[in-house]
Design an enzyme around this catalytic site. Sequence first.
Site, PDB file in Angstrom:
ATOM      1  N   LYS A  36      25.288  -6.034 -45.388  1.00 60.79           N
ATOM      2  CA  LYS A  36      25.036  -7.212 -46.236  1.00 60.79           C
ATOM      3  C   LYS A  36      23.575  -7.651 -46.240  1.00 60.79           C
ATOM      4  O   LYS A  36      23.135  -8.299 -47.185  1.00 60.79           O
ATOM      5  CB  LYS A  36      25.938  -8.371 -45.816  1.00 60.79           C
ATOM      6  CG  LYS A  36      25.562  -8.950 -44.465  1.00 60.79           C
ATOM      7  CD  LYS A  36      26.486 -10.088 -44.067  1.00 60.79           C
ATOM      8  CE  LYS A  36      25.970 -10.748 -42.817  1.00 60.79           C
ATOM      9  NZ  LYS A  36      26.991 -11.103 -41.846  1.00 60.79           N
ATOM     10  N   ARG A 131      33.592 -20.780 -36.135  1.00 58.37           N
ATOM     11  CA  ARG A 131      33.669 -20.359 -37.528  1.00 58.37           C
ATOM     12  C   ARG A 131      35.094 -19.865 -37.704  1.00 58.37           C
ATOM     13  O   ARG A 131      36.020 -20.569 -37.309  1.00 58.37           O
ATOM     14  CB  ARG A 131      32.587 -19.326 -37.876  1.00 58.37           C
ATOM     15  CG  ARG A 131      32.316 -19.275 -39.393  1.00 58.37           C
ATOM     16  CD  ARG A 131      31.171 -18.364 -39.778  1.00 58.37           C
ATOM     17  NE  ARG A 131      31.541 -16.949 -39.670  1.00 58.37           N
ATOM     18  CZ  ARG A 131      30.707 -15.945 -39.930  1.00 58.37           C
ATOM     19  NH1 ARG A 131      29.454 -16.205 -40.305  1.00 58.37           N
ATOM     20  NH2 ARG A 131      31.101 -14.694 -39.814  1.00 58.37           N
TER      21      ARG A 131
HETATM   22  C1  LIG Z   1      26.650 -10.519 -40.586  1.00 58.08           C
HETATM   23  C2  LIG Z   1      27.707 -10.182 -39.650  1.00 58.08           C
HETATM   24  C3  LIG Z   1      27.439  -9.306 -38.575  1.00 58.08           C
HETATM   25  C4  LIG Z   1      26.069  -8.750 -38.303  1.00 58.08           C
HETATM   26  O1  LIG Z   1      25.272  -9.706 -37.689  1.00 58.08           O
HETATM   27  P1  LIG Z   1      23.736  -9.471 -37.306  1.00 58.08           P
HETATM   28  O2  LIG Z   1      23.432 -10.575 -36.384  1.00 58.08           O
HETATM   29  O3  LIG Z   1      22.964  -9.512 -38.579  1.00 58.08           O
HETATM   30  O4  LIG Z   1      23.615  -8.145 -36.640  1.00 58.08           O
HETATM   31  C5  LIG Z   1      28.507  -8.985 -37.739  1.00 58.08           C
HETATM   32  N1  LIG Z   1      29.741  -9.477 -37.944  1.00 58.08           N
HETATM   33  C6  LIG Z   1      30.026 -10.318 -38.957  1.00 58.08           C
HETATM   34  C7  LIG Z   1      31.419 -10.818 -39.126  1.00 58.08           C
HETATM   35  C8  LIG Z   1      29.022 -10.708 -39.838  1.00 58.08           C
HETATM   36  O5  LIG Z   1      29.322 -11.550 -40.838  1.00 58.08           O
END
Ligand SMILES: *Cc1c(COP(=O)(O)O)cnc(C)c1O
Length: 356
Positions: A36, A131
């Site tokens: 993402k 969350r």
């Molecule tokens: C964005 C996201 C990640 C990745 O997190 P980073 O800190 O960017 O490595 C992992 N798990 C979920 C559910 C996320 O939304």
Amino acid sequence: MRYPALIVDKEKVLNNARAVAELCRSRGIDVWGVAKGLSGDPRLAEIYADAGFRGICDSRLHNLRKIKDSGSSLPRQLIRIAMTSELRELAVTAEMSLQSDIGTIKELDRICVSSGVSHEVLMMIDVGDLREGFWPTELPEAARELKDLKGGVKIGGVAANFACACGVLPTPGNMARLVECRDVIAGIVGCEMPTVSVGGTCCLKIIEDGLAPEGVNVLRICEGVLLGTDTAFDRVVPYLAGDALTVTAEVVECRQKPSMPVGEVGYQAFGEKPVFIDRGLRKRAILAIGRQDVNIDRITPLDENVEIVTASSDHLIVDVTNAGVMYKAGDLMSFRPRYPAMLACATSEYVEVIFE
Ligand SMILES: *Cc1c(COP(=O)(O)O)cnc(C)c1O
């Protein structure tokens, strides 16, 4: 080349990804790459595959569909708990997802049975960041409901987020609670649930230190691989490159102007009332990039003698009085983005994302 551009150094991202994959492998942990950060760019999915990551995650089905259509060979996982309205599409776009609502899981199960596909769900557990996720005390009751699934959905394990909504950091203790939650669910449902998945980048620290409890076996990561930073622990990850991504914009005007505006000051375009300090005449450059494209508080000029002054939707104003270069219209200026700026650039249709 079209500007503004978000330039991705493929080699550096690949090396970062390989370093994370290797570290995790040595601790018995598989890595799933989160796409993402670059809006699910299939070129990033390809790098993740080359690095030996086991699958691709994204929070948007829109992005997972792009990756699927690109012919990517890795399994796909939706990591934002699904909307009921997107379950049909989820069933045909991703092999796995994170879920935290029993009704949604049952509906997904029905859809999968009727369309003859199977889908693996990881039960999202809230171990404190507040969350999404089942609260641990709800699990026995939730697990009993899972016994009614008709075989479309298979529960593969559990997952948790850290430092997302409230900044709660991962610790060996809260990771161990996640493993216990898996054991509770597996005990009630009466089948094996091998996966315990943690994310994101903040979990790397615990893994590096060899402190991830037995049972944790998947890391989901984005930030560290792309930016070499770990925002939650406020650190630069020492073995990862921090200069793989660059934002480059073009100068459209450069001239000397007073540092104090002329006239009565009200609210500017974004509803803020700026405060000015009189520094006399300053040389200011205007860049053709703005708040529609980038988060201006989260970029740092590569030229350390350049200061960001302000920005409107389409113009970024920088002070170049002390810069070594005599900037003029047509010149390029580059910045290092942090996470929010990277997201904004990747989602702005005005910013070209270039892999080189
Ligand atoms: C964005 C996201 C990640 C990745 O997190 P980073 O800190 O960017 O490595 C992992 N798990 C979920 C559910 C996320 O939304």
